[in-house]
Design a protein around this motif. Structure first.
Motif, PDB file in Angstrom:
ATOM      1  N   ARG A 223       0.820  -1.221   0.000  1.00 24.46           N
ATOM      2  CA  ARG A 223       0.000   0.000   0.000  1.00 24.46           C
ATOM      3  C   ARG A 223       0.856   1.273   0.000  1.00 24.46           C
ATOM      4  O   ARG A 223       0.671   2.131  -0.866  1.00 24.46           O
ATOM      5  CB  ARG A 223      -0.973  -0.011   1.177  1.00 24.46           C
ATOM      6  CG  ARG A 223      -2.156  -0.958   0.971  1.00 24.46           C
ATOM      7  CD  ARG A 223      -3.052  -1.016   2.210  1.00 24.46           C
ATOM      8  NE  ARG A 223      -4.223  -1.847   1.971  1.00 24.46           N
ATOM      9  CZ  ARG A 223      -4.235  -3.165   2.082  1.00 24.46           C
ATOM     10  NH1 ARG A 223      -3.120  -3.807   2.420  1.00 24.46           N
ATOM     11  NH2 ARG A 223      -5.341  -3.865   1.844  1.00 24.46           N
ATOM     12  N   PRO A 224       1.789   1.420   0.964  1.00 26.25           N
ATOM     13  CA  PRO A 224       2.603   2.645   0.918  1.00 26.25           C
ATOM     14  C   PRO A 224       3.471   2.747  -0.329  1.00 26.25           C
ATOM     15  O   PRO A 224       3.667   3.843  -0.872  1.00 26.25           O
ATOM     16  CB  PRO A 224       3.463   2.547   2.185  1.00 26.25           C
ATOM     17  CG  PRO A 224       3.401   1.134   2.625  1.00 26.25           C
ATOM     18  CD  PRO A 224       2.083   0.623   2.164  1.00 26.25           C
ATOM     19  N   ILE A 225       3.968   1.607  -0.820  1.00 27.80           N
ATOM     20  CA  ILE A 225       4.803   1.639  -2.027  1.00 27.80           C
ATOM     21  C   ILE A 225       3.988   2.077  -3.233  1.00 27.80           C
ATOM     22  O   ILE A 225       4.380   2.985  -3.989  1.00 27.80           O
ATOM     23  CB  ILE A 225       5.443   0.253  -2.285  1.00 27.80           C
ATOM     24  CG1 ILE A 225       6.490  -0.053  -1.210  1.00 27.80           C
ATOM     25  CG2 ILE A 225       6.080   0.211  -3.679  1.00 27.80           C
ATOM     26  CD1 ILE A 225       7.036  -1.460  -1.279  1.00 27.80           C
ATOM     27  N   PHE A 226       2.815   1.464  -3.440  1.00 25.25           N
ATOM     28  CA  PHE A 226       1.987   1.818  -4.590  1.00 25.25           C
ATOM     29  C   PHE A 226       1.404   3.220  -4.444  1.00 25.25           C
ATOM     30  O   PHE A 226       1.175   3.917  -5.446  1.00 25.25           O
ATOM     31  CB  PHE A 226       0.873   0.790  -4.783  1.00 25.25           C
ATOM     32  CG  PHE A 226       1.337  -0.504  -5.383  1.00 25.25           C
ATOM     33  CD1 PHE A 226       2.031  -0.517  -6.579  1.00 25.25           C
ATOM     34  CD2 PHE A 226       1.096  -1.722  -4.756  1.00 25.25           C
ATOM     35  CE1 PHE A 226       2.471  -1.703  -7.139  1.00 25.25           C
ATOM     36  CE2 PHE A 226       1.533  -2.911  -5.295  1.00 25.25           C
ATOM     37  CZ  PHE A 226       2.225  -2.908  -6.496  1.00 25.25           C
ATOM     38  N   ARG A 227       1.144   3.632  -3.221  1.00 25.32           N
ATOM     39  CA  ARG A 227       0.649   5.000  -2.999  1.00 25.32           C
ATOM     40  C   ARG A 227       1.716   6.015  -3.413  1.00 25.32           C
ATOM     41  O   ARG A 227       1.426   7.036  -4.038  1.00 25.32           O
ATOM     42  CB  ARG A 227       0.270   5.178  -1.531  1.00 25.32           C
ATOM     43  CG  ARG A 227      -0.631   6.392  -1.270  1.00 25.32           C
ATOM     44  CD  ARG A 227      -1.047   6.467   0.188  1.00 25.32           C
ATOM     45  NE  ARG A 227      -1.862   5.318   0.554  1.00 25.32           N
ATOM     46  CZ  ARG A 227      -1.545   4.463   1.530  1.00 25.32           C
ATOM     47  NH1 ARG A 227      -0.430   4.618   2.210  1.00 25.32           N
ATOM     48  NH2 ARG A 227      -2.343   3.456   1.810  1.00 25.32           N
ATOM     49  N   LEU A 234       2.145   8.427 -13.330  1.00 26.84           N
ATOM     50  CA  LEU A 234       2.652   7.821 -14.566  1.00 26.84           C
ATOM     51  C   LEU A 234       2.170   6.380 -14.635  1.00 26.84           C
ATOM     52  O   LEU A 234       2.587   5.540 -13.830  1.00 26.84           O
ATOM     53  CB  LEU A 234       4.182   7.862 -14.613  1.00 26.84           C
ATOM     54  CG  LEU A 234       4.818   9.252 -14.744  1.00 26.84           C
ATOM     55  CD1 LEU A 234       6.324   9.154 -14.596  1.00 26.84           C
ATOM     56  CD2 LEU A 234       4.455   9.877 -16.088  1.00 26.84           C
ATOM     57  N   ARG A 235       1.284   6.091 -15.566  1.00 22.16           N
ATOM     58  CA  ARG A 235       0.685   4.761 -15.661  1.00 22.16           C
ATOM     59  C   ARG A 235       1.745   3.678 -15.881  1.00 22.16           C
ATOM     60  O   ARG A 235       1.702   2.605 -15.300  1.00 22.16           O
ATOM     61  CB  ARG A 235      -0.335   4.750 -16.803  1.00 22.16           C
ATOM     62  CG  ARG A 235      -1.011   3.405 -17.068  1.00 22.16           C
ATOM     63  CD  ARG A 235      -1.831   2.975 -15.883  1.00 22.16           C
ATOM     64  NE  ARG A 235      -2.393   1.668 -16.073  1.00 22.16           N
ATOM     65  CZ  ARG A 235      -3.676   1.442 -16.330  1.00 22.16           C
ATOM     66  NH1 ARG A 235      -4.514   2.444 -16.438  1.00 22.16           N
ATOM     67  NH2 ARG A 235      -4.130   0.215 -16.456  1.00 22.16           N
ATOM     68  N   GLU A 236       2.733   3.997 -16.742  1.00 24.62           N
ATOM     69  CA  GLU A 236       3.737   2.985 -17.046  1.00 24.62           C
ATOM     70  C   GLU A 236       4.582   2.634 -15.827  1.00 24.62           C
ATOM     71  O   GLU A 236       5.079   1.515 -15.691  1.00 24.62           O
ATOM     72  CB  GLU A 236       4.645   3.447 -18.194  1.00 24.62           C
ATOM     73  CG  GLU A 236       5.483   4.691 -17.912  1.00 24.62           C
ATOM     74  CD  GLU A 236       4.760   5.990 -18.208  1.00 24.62           C
ATOM     75  OE1 GLU A 236       5.441   7.020 -18.297  1.00 24.62           O
ATOM     76  OE2 GLU A 236       3.510   5.973 -18.352  1.00 24.62           O
ATOM     77  N   LEU A 237       4.737   3.598 -14.891  1.00 26.26           N
ATOM     78  CA  LEU A 237       5.497   3.333 -13.674  1.00 26.26           C
ATOM     79  C   LEU A 237       4.741   2.372 -12.769  1.00 26.26           C
ATOM     80  O   LEU A 237       5.340   1.491 -12.137  1.00 26.26           O
ATOM     81  CB  LEU A 237       5.768   4.654 -12.938  1.00 26.26           C
ATOM     82  CG  LEU A 237       6.841   4.622 -11.842  1.00 26.26           C
ATOM     83  CD1 LEU A 237       8.181   4.203 -12.421  1.00 26.26           C
ATOM     84  CD2 LEU A 237       6.949   5.987 -11.170  1.00 26.26           C
ATOM     85  N   PHE A 238       3.424   2.529 -12.720  1.00 25.69           N
ATOM     86  CA  PHE A 238       2.611   1.620 -11.914  1.00 25.69           C
ATOM     87  C   PHE A 238       2.655   0.212 -12.503  1.00 25.69           C
ATOM     88  O   PHE A 238       2.728  -0.779 -11.772  1.00 25.69           O
ATOM     89  CB  PHE A 238       1.166   2.130 -11.853  1.00 25.69           C
ATOM     90  CG  PHE A 238       0.401   1.618 -10.684  1.00 25.69           C
ATOM     91  CD1 PHE A 238       0.274   2.369  -9.529  1.00 25.69           C
ATOM     92  CD2 PHE A 238      -0.187   0.364 -10.715  1.00 25.69           C
ATOM     93  CE1 PHE A 238      -0.427   1.888  -8.436  1.00 25.69           C
ATOM     94  CE2 PHE A 238      -0.888  -0.131  -9.631  1.00 25.69           C
ATOM     95  CZ  PHE A 238      -1.011   0.640  -8.487  1.00 25.69           C
ATOM     96  N   THR A 239       2.625   0.143 -13.831  1.00 23.66           N
ATOM     97  CA  THR A 239       2.731  -1.157 -14.494  1.00 23.66           C
ATOM     98  C   THR A 239       4.060  -1.824 -14.163  1.00 23.66           C
ATOM     99  O   THR A 239       4.118  -3.016 -13.853  1.00 23.66           O
ATOM    100  CB  THR A 239       2.601  -0.990 -16.018  1.00 23.66           C
ATOM    101  OG1 THR A 239       1.347  -0.382 -16.314  1.00 23.66           O
ATOM    102  CG2 THR A 239       2.710  -2.322 -16.728  1.00 23.66           C
ATOM    103  N   ALA A 240       5.133  -1.036 -14.216  1.00 20.99           N
ATOM    104  CA  ALA A 240       6.459  -1.569 -13.889  1.00 20.99           C
ATOM    105  C   ALA A 240       6.503  -2.050 -12.449  1.00 20.99           C
ATOM    106  O   ALA A 240       7.082  -3.114 -12.150  1.00 20.99           O
ATOM    107  CB  ALA A 240       7.517  -0.495 -14.122  1.00 20.99           C
ATOM    108  N   ALA A 241       5.889  -1.283 -11.534  1.00 20.09           N
ATOM    109  CA  ALA A 241       5.883  -1.675 -10.122  1.00 20.09           C
ATOM    110  C   ALA A 241       5.110  -2.976  -9.926  1.00 20.09           C
ATOM    111  O   ALA A 241       5.511  -3.844  -9.131  1.00 20.09           O
ATOM    112  CB  ALA A 241       5.267  -0.558  -9.278  1.00 20.09           C
ATOM    113  N   GLY A 242       4.010  -3.120 -10.656  1.00 20.25           N
ATOM    114  CA  GLY A 242       3.239  -4.354 -10.559  1.00 20.25           C
ATOM    115  C   GLY A 242       4.050  -5.558 -11.018  1.00 20.25           C
ATOM    116  O   GLY A 242       4.034  -6.611 -10.380  1.00 20.25           O
ATOM    117  N   LEU A 243       4.793  -5.400 -12.120  1.00 15.26           N
ATOM    118  CA  LEU A 243       5.643  -6.488 -12.614  1.00 15.26           C
ATOM    119  C   LEU A 243       6.769  -6.796 -11.640  1.00 15.26           C
ATOM    120  O   LEU A 243       7.127  -7.951 -11.420  1.00 15.26           O
ATOM    121  CB  LEU A 243       6.198  -6.131 -13.989  1.00 15.26           C
ATOM    122  CG  LEU A 243       5.186  -6.078 -15.139  1.00 15.26           C
ATOM    123  CD1 LEU A 243       5.844  -5.569 -16.411  1.00 15.26           C
ATOM    124  CD2 LEU A 243       4.582  -7.459 -15.375  1.00 15.26           C
TER     125      LEU A 243
END
Length: 621
Positions: A223-227, A234-243
């Motif tokens: 939660r704190p990391i994704f927040r 930046l959508r692509e950064l969230f995608t990278a974090a998910g991967l």
């Protein structure tokens, strides 16, 4: 770089061509990918592509798939499944293992090798089964949920299998250390783990600590990391974090000797209640789809046609034995567990193949002197063949078994001794509410439903419901459809809804039919059959949510209701004209005249609707 692009281009072209053709023929996407792999196999060999290494990369699609499945399961629901996990899953693995091991010993294999064969072939393909059940809308069915329970147990069973296989070393094979080691260093080898040189008790502690770390990361750190990442917008950064999250969990599980798929599944379960669940799902899903497709392509491409032609009799024999033994075992377990007959067959046929983890276990067994290279190559062919046959087993279920039971072969339909003016087909989430509303107003209803376990529950509450298939003409006649005024079609399955609406419209023109539609495209389809009272199952709920959104943004109740009604009137006004252009032979999203009319209505009505909304807001001030 050029070689990589050529390989990627070849695989993508094969998939893009084969999958749509297979889907249109009713074969499903899985068989399409497998056939695509078989078609380009000679080309990949000519380009010196290491298919085994490519398959190791592609197997990450299975890992991502289980992560997404875990996101759909809350921990409470998983705990509620514990009985099925142990009963269905444990029973299937143990009985199949022992049966196949006994056949292998009868065929002349040492007991250690026979036990290894039983372990390898007792597992099923998580990738094929979940992908196919999801495509067919059967994952949430009784048979689908039972299959999923077995698959979860099998993923867990890989862990003790990896621990037991080194104990089964055959002394005669140990003499060929150099040859075996060379074979075992392939792409499917078990790899280095932190726990491999630890005492058993310490390895157990480290393994449990890794599982606990997954729970801690999922509950407290994501939660704190994704927040923090979301703040960058930046959508692509969230995608990278998910991967990063999925790959990191898989890597940690691999380092402690656990199945990476199991680890990411647990991570998904932990995040099932997270506010970032849907964001993660949408980000990871495209990668899962591509890698899963690549995995099936590599399975098809990895078939050794030369060896298959040379030993076709052995391959066919063992493939038939594996499928027959699994089906028999699964039918027996399903009967004991109380699954309905149609669900028993779905459960048994879907799990009849060997799985992708067999590739891992076969190489691990070779490296630990349980299999020789000749037996390993034979087993690889058997596994691949059973996976290829699986889509055909689903076709058998779709074309023969399901229709047979829909005609009443599972249990005799109840005798209907009522002749009411209202017939309701289906008493689930939708039909149950309609039935209660009509009965509360004094209207007598005849309700027909096919879910016997659900019927027993509602009967205890005092609601009379008849068991039977509401699409059967004889049952409808018994219910008095000739004299009925209203037929409410509230079935769950789209095919069943279509079948009943077609029959009723054609044979009873006096009858008012109110049908449930699963989406907008289904509305157009039902309209083309002649039904004129169609209710989208989520439409009214969506309107109520929109009304609540207006109120949350400062509108009073009267304004919110007026704005909602204006939108609904505008949305419905174009439905009939658009529906007249529907063509059952063309997907509505590819029907150009239909799309042009929809675009025209949007351009015409959007400005008018905006004016109406503004006027309502002004009047409220």
């Amino acid at each position: 770089m050029t070689d990589f692009l050529v390989i990627a281009f070849t695989i993508l072209v094969a998939g893009v061509i084969a999958v749509p053709i297979a889907s249109r023929l009713g074969l499903g996407s899985v068989l399409g990918y497998l056939l695509a792999g078989m078609a380009i196999s000679p080309l990949l060999i000519a380009m010196n592509v290491n298919i085994e290494q490519l398959q190791v990369f592609a197997e990450f699609g299975v890992v991502m798939m289980l992560f997404l499945v875990g996101l759909e399961l809350e921990p409470k629901k998983l705990w509620a499944m514990r009985g099925r996990l142990l009963g269905l899953g444990g029973g299937q693995v143990l009985l199949t293992l022992l049966a196949l091991a006994a056949i292998a010993m009868f065929d002349g294999q040492p007991w250690q090798t026979a036990l290894g064969i039983g372990m390898v072939l007792s597992l099923s393909s998580t990738a094929i089964i979940i992908q196919t059940l999801s495509e067919k809308g059967l994952l949430k069915s009784e048979g689908g949920e039972a299959s999923f329970s077995v698959l979860l147990f099998q993923d867990v069973a890989v862990i003790p299998f990896l621990a037991i296989i080194p104990l089964l070393a055959v002394p005669e094979l140990a003499a060929a250390t150099s040859q075996i080691a060379g074979h075992g260093d392939g792409a499917h080898g078990a790899g280095w783990t932190v726990t491999q040189n630890m005492p058993a008790w310490l390895a157990g502690i480290v393994t449990l600590a890794a599982v606990a770390a997954v729970a801690v990361i999922g509950n407290y750190l994501t939660r704190p990391i994704f927040r923090f990442i979301a703040s960058a917008q930046l959508r692509e950064l969230f995608t990278a974090a998910g991967l990063v999250f999925v790959i990191g969990i898989a890597l940690m599980m691999t380092f402690v000797g656990l199945s990476p798929a199991l680890g990411t599944f647990l991570a998904g379960v932990v995040l099932a209640n997270s506010e970032y669940r849907h964001e993660l799902e949408s980000d990871v899903a495209p990668f899962k789809g591509l890698l899963l497709g690549l995995f099936f392509v590599t399975v098809g491409a990895g078939i050794d046609f030369g060896l298959a032609a040379e030993k076709y009799d052995e391959v066919l024999f063992w493939a038939a034995i594996v499928i027959a033994v699994k089906v028999l075992v699964l039918l027996g377990i399903a009967s004991i567990a109380g699954l309905r007959r149609q669900s028993r067959w779905l459960f048994s046929l879907s799990l009849a193949q060997a799985g992708e983890f067999a590739f891992v276990l076969i190489a691990f067994a070779v490296a630990n002197f349980v299999f020789d290279s000749e037996l390993a190559d034979l087993l690889l062919l058997v596994v691949a063949l059973t996976m290829l046959v699986t889509p055909l087993l689903f076709i058998i279920y779709d074309k023969f078994i399901a229709p047979a039971f829909s005609k009443g072969g599972e249990r005799e339909a109840d005798f209907i001794d009522e002749d009411n003016s209202v017939i309701i087909a289906g008493r689930g989430r939708v039909g149950g509410i309609v039935d209660r509303m009509l009965q509360s107003a004094g209207f007598a209803t005849t309700v027909i439903d096919y879910d016997s376990s659900h019927l027993e529950a509602v009967r205890k509450l005092g609601y009379r419901t008849y068991f039977g298939d509401a699409t059967r003409p004889d049952l409808l006649h018994a219910a008095g459809i000739e004299n009925a005024k209203l037929l409410v079609v509230a079935l769950d399955e789209r095919e069943q809804i279509d079948k009943l609406v077609k029959y009723a419209v054609k044979n009873f023109p006096h009858l008012h039919i109110t049908a449930r539609a699963v989406d907008r495209g289904h509305v157009y389809e039902l309209w083309s059959y002649g039904c004129r009272d169609i209710i989208r199952e989520t439409y009214d709920a969506s309107l109520r949510m929109g009304r609540s959104a207006f109120e949350a943004l400062g509108m009073d109740r009267q304004q919110a209701v007026a704005m909602t009604e204006a939108f609904e009137e505008m949305d419905r006004s174009s439905m009939q004209e658009v529906a007249e252009l529907y063509d059952a032979d063309i997907p509505w999203s590819e029907n150009e005249p239909m799309l042009e009319m929809m675009k025209g209505f949007k351009a015409k009505w959007d400005p008018i609707l905006r004016e109406q909304m503004d006027e309502i807001i002004k009047r409220g001030r």
